[in-house]
Write a protein that holds these residues in place. Structure first.
Motif, mmCIF file in Angstrom:
data_model
loop_
_atom_site.group_PDB
_atom_site.id
_atom_site.type_symbol
_atom_site.label_atom_id
_atom_site.label_comp_id
_atom_site.label_asym_id
_atom_site.label_seq_id
_atom_site.Cartn_x
_atom_site.Cartn_y
_atom_site.Cartn_z
ATOM 1 N N GLU A 138 0.847 -1.181 0.000
ATOM 2 C CA GLU A 138 0.000 0.000 0.000
ATOM 3 C C GLU A 138 0.890 1.241 0.000
ATOM 4 O O GLU A 138 1.883 1.303 0.723
ATOM 5 C CB GLU A 138 -0.901 0.006 1.237
ATOM 6 C CG GLU A 138 -1.887 1.154 1.269
ATOM 7 C CD GLU A 138 -2.747 1.154 2.517
ATOM 8 O OE1 GLU A 138 -3.518 2.107 2.699
ATOM 9 O OE2 GLU A 138 -2.643 0.192 3.311
ATOM 10 N N SER A 139 0.538 2.234 -0.815
ATOM 11 C CA SER A 139 1.438 3.367 -0.985
ATOM 12 C C SER A 139 0.688 4.667 -1.200
ATOM 13 O O SER A 139 -0.523 4.684 -1.455
ATOM 14 C CB SER A 139 2.379 3.118 -2.175
ATOM 15 O OG SER A 139 1.632 3.027 -3.379
ATOM 16 N N ALA A 151 1.794 11.431 4.394
ATOM 17 C CA ALA A 151 1.727 10.060 3.891
ATOM 18 C C ALA A 151 2.339 9.072 4.874
ATOM 19 O O ALA A 151 1.814 7.972 5.081
ATOM 20 C CB ALA A 151 2.435 9.967 2.543
ATOM 21 N N THR A 152 3.418 9.473 5.505
ATOM 22 C CA THR A 152 4.073 8.540 6.429
ATOM 23 C C THR A 152 3.252 8.310 7.695
ATOM 24 O O THR A 152 3.498 7.341 8.429
ATOM 25 C CB THR A 152 5.468 9.066 6.827
ATOM 26 O OG1 THR A 152 5.340 10.320 7.492
ATOM 27 C CG2 THR A 152 6.362 9.219 5.602
ATOM 28 N N GLN A 153 2.271 9.154 7.935
ATOM 29 C CA GLN A 153 1.424 8.983 9.114
ATOM 30 C C GLN A 153 0.287 8.004 8.871
ATOM 31 O O GLN A 153 -0.498 7.716 9.778
ATOM 32 C CB GLN A 153 0.872 10.343 9.546
ATOM 33 C CG GLN A 153 1.957 11.294 10.047
ATOM 34 C CD GLN A 153 1.461 12.703 10.301
ATOM 35 O OE1 GLN A 153 0.267 12.991 10.159
ATOM 36 N NE2 GLN A 153 2.367 13.605 10.688
ATOM 37 N N MET A 154 0.222 7.445 7.643
ATOM 38 C CA MET A 154 -0.833 6.494 7.320
ATOM 39 C C MET A 154 -0.595 5.127 7.949
ATOM 40 O O MET A 154 -1.519 4.336 8.108
ATOM 41 C CB MET A 154 -0.962 6.351 5.805
ATOM 42 C CG MET A 154 -1.401 7.618 5.087
ATOM 43 S SD MET A 154 -1.330 7.485 3.280
ATOM 44 C CE MET A 154 -2.481 6.134 2.989
ATOM 45 N N TRP A 155 0.670 4.850 8.294
ATOM 46 C CA TRP A 155 1.007 3.531 8.826
ATOM 47 C C TRP A 155 1.929 3.696 10.036
ATOM 48 O O TRP A 155 2.745 4.626 10.076
ATOM 49 C CB TRP A 155 1.735 2.694 7.774
ATOM 50 C CG TRP A 155 1.064 2.683 6.442
ATOM 51 C CD1 TRP A 155 0.002 1.921 6.042
ATOM 52 C CD2 TRP A 155 1.427 3.493 5.299
ATOM 53 N NE1 TRP A 155 -0.320 2.201 4.736
ATOM 54 C CE2 TRP A 155 0.526 3.161 4.261
ATOM 55 C CE3 TRP A 155 2.398 4.457 5.057
ATOM 56 C CZ2 TRP A 155 0.576 3.737 2.997
ATOM 57 C CZ3 TRP A 155 2.458 5.060 3.814
ATOM 58 C CH2 TRP A 155 1.556 4.705 2.797
ATOM 59 N N PRO A 156 1.861 2.793 10.992
ATOM 60 C CA PRO A 156 2.788 2.872 12.123
ATOM 61 C C PRO A 156 4.232 2.600 11.703
ATOM 62 O O PRO A 156 5.176 3.129 12.297
ATOM 63 C CB PRO A 156 2.273 1.800 13.088
ATOM 64 C CG PRO A 156 1.446 0.882 12.253
ATOM 65 C CD PRO A 156 0.869 1.723 11.167
ATOM 66 N N HIS A 157 4.383 1.774 10.670
ATOM 67 C CA HIS A 157 5.722 1.466 10.143
ATOM 68 C C HIS A 157 5.704 1.775 8.652
ATOM 69 O O HIS A 157 4.877 1.240 7.909
ATOM 70 C CB HIS A 157 6.083 0.000 10.386
ATOM 71 C CG HIS A 157 6.000 -0.404 11.825
ATOM 72 N ND1 HIS A 157 6.950 -0.043 12.749
ATOM 73 C CD2 HIS A 157 5.068 -1.121 12.498
ATOM 74 C CE1 HIS A 157 6.617 -0.516 13.937
ATOM 75 N NE2 HIS A 157 5.473 -1.171 13.810
ATOM 76 N N TRP A 158 6.616 2.633 8.214
ATOM 77 C CA TRP A 158 6.596 3.084 6.827
ATOM 78 C C TRP A 158 7.994 3.135 6.223
ATOM 79 O O TRP A 158 9.008 3.107 6.912
ATOM 80 C CB TRP A 158 5.929 4.457 6.736
ATOM 81 C CG TRP A 158 6.553 5.496 7.637
ATOM 82 C CD1 TRP A 158 6.148 5.830 8.896
ATOM 83 C CD2 TRP A 158 7.714 6.311 7.358
ATOM 84 N NE1 TRP A 158 6.975 6.796 9.419
ATOM 85 C CE2 TRP A 158 7.932 7.129 8.497
ATOM 86 C CE3 TRP A 158 8.555 6.447 6.259
ATOM 87 C CZ2 TRP A 158 8.972 8.038 8.570
ATOM 88 C CZ3 TRP A 158 9.608 7.352 6.324
ATOM 89 C CH2 TRP A 158 9.798 8.136 7.466
ATOM 90 N N PHE A 159 8.005 3.228 4.888
ATOM 91 C CA PHE A 159 9.240 3.279 4.110
ATOM 92 C C PHE A 159 8.969 4.214 2.935
ATOM 93 O O PHE A 159 7.933 4.102 2.278
ATOM 94 C CB PHE A 159 9.592 1.881 3.612
ATOM 95 C CG PHE A 159 10.922 1.771 2.917
ATOM 96 C CD1 PHE A 159 12.082 1.592 3.648
ATOM 97 C CD2 PHE A 159 11.015 1.837 1.532
ATOM 98 C CE1 PHE A 159 13.313 1.477 3.021
ATOM 99 C CE2 PHE A 159 12.236 1.731 0.898
ATOM 100 C CZ PHE A 159 13.390 1.555 1.639
#
Length: 397
Positions: A138-139, A151-159
């Protein structure tokens, strides 16, 4: 393809996979001209190269680079043009000029520019994979710093990665070994140079490399990295069984009617799903796991699909040694990972590339000031190695 014995021009001969392919072509008796922007390029000194030439930098001196390649094609009667890195974009943009120089007998073993660009852009590639029904994390796409932060706040762990980044550079994450190495405040996404933020997935990194003729994969290898350098590029490569990677490569190759070498990165999660990560529209280390005969046949006389079997292993010995010297605690791990692997730069009766891999460090030093990279930064070696053969999405003159 041509009816006469091929005369090959291999460009950007510094790359480890270029060293390998030039060596292989020499072993099978092909006439190879190796080209790069500096004389000490390791692949230019392989026994596989019949001769070597120095050409202008495609990134900074595009017109001069194309003119030089055209001259080599004419002078050496080249019938196969085999790009090894992102100079392929500059060659593809000017393929009509190259065709004029080489005539009807010149095989341009790479797709047209638009096809290359479609898969090189990580944002566009991720969208394309989903359209084909291939899995991808998911991106979200960011064209400003604020969008990237959101965008990085959409997931607890992101790249997050730059659309045109490569070699493990231009990445941000809050998870894993690269976490916190860089911050969002240090990057500036734009509409022309967007960033892709994705959910961080845990799994095994896997890569593939294929030789493709007009949409059909004729040689395929999939491999993992038992050992990486600074948590980025692999320095030991081991072939694995992966029907999933072959299926993905075939799907994309057929959809695009690909002609040339084609490589992909995947993230394999515990459920066995191969999530598409990125495309490298060129060779990668997977070629080192094919034999000389397999590679030669795939290029010049394909007769069906060949898949490299699991268990073959190659390594970049100097990088393995460097890692062990820099991190003595890694010695046991490095020895285990390298066990049974033969070298890429020091193949049988072909040791000059290993010597020139040390001499070529002068090329890195020459660009350190231009890049403004501190000598203590971990990505320095990678960034400077690519500096003059990159394409970052900018218009090509």
């Amino acid at each position: 393809m041509t009816d006469t014995a091929p005369r090959v021009l291999a460009t950007t001969s510094r790359m480890p996979f270029a060293v390998d392919e030039i060596h292989k072509l020499g072993e099978t008796g092909r006439d190879v001209t190796a080209a790069d922007t500096f004389a000490a390029s390791p692949g230019s000194h392989s026994r596989g190269a019949s001769r070597h030439v120095v050409v202008p930098a495609p990134t900074q001196r595009t017109a001069e680079f194309i003119a030089a390649v055209m001259e080599v094609i004419r002078r050496e009667r080249i019938t196969w043009l085999l790009p090894m890195f992102e100079e392929v974009f500059y060659l593809a943009r000017h393929r009509d000029l190259l065709r004029d120089a080489g005539g009807e007998h010149l095989e341009l073993f790479f797709p047209d520019f638009d096809t290359l660009a479609k898969v090189h852009d990580k944002v566009a590639f991720t969208r394309f994979c989903r359209e084909l029904g291939l899995s991808a994390a998911e991106s979200a796409t960011a064209t400003t710093r604020d969008e990237l932060r959101a965008a990085t706040q959409m997931w607890p762990h992101w790249f997050a990665r730059a659309a045109y980044g490569r070699g493990g550079l231009d990445v941000l994450t809050n998870t894993g070994p690269l976490a916190g190495e860089s911050s969002i405040d240090e990057v500036t996404p734009t509409p022309d140079e967007p960033w892709l933020a994705q959910e961080y997935l845990k799994g095994v990194d896997r890569c593939s490399w294929s030789v493709v003729h007009h949409g059909e994969v004729v040689l395929h290898s999939c491999y993992e990295h038992p050992l990486t350098i600074d948590d980025r590029g692999g320095i030991v490569f081991e072939s694995v069984d992966s029907p999933e990677s072959l299926a993905a490569a075939q799907t994309i190759a057929r959809e695009l009617n690909w002609h040339g070498q084609l490589s992909f990165d995947y993230l394999v999660t515990d459920d066995g799903v191969h999530h598409m990560v990125e495309c490298n529209p060129r060779p990668t280390a997977g070629c080192t796991l094919a034999t000389s005969e397999e590679f030669d046949t795939a290029l010049f006389a394909p007769s069906g699909l060949v898949v490299v079997p699991a268990g073959r292993k190659k390594m970049i010995k100097a990088a393995v040694l460097r890692d062990a010297l820099k991190h003595p605690s890694h010695l046991r791990r490095n020895l285990a990972a390298a066990k049974g692997a033969s070298g890429v730069y020091d193949q049988a009766k072909d040791h000059m590339p290993l010597i020139y891999s040390a001499l070529s460090l002068q090329h890195i030093l020459a660009y350190r000031k231009v890049l403004g990279i501190d000598r203590n930064k971990r990505e320095e070696l990678v960034a400077t190695q690519f500096f003059d053969v990159l394409w970052d999405g900018s218009p090509i003159p």
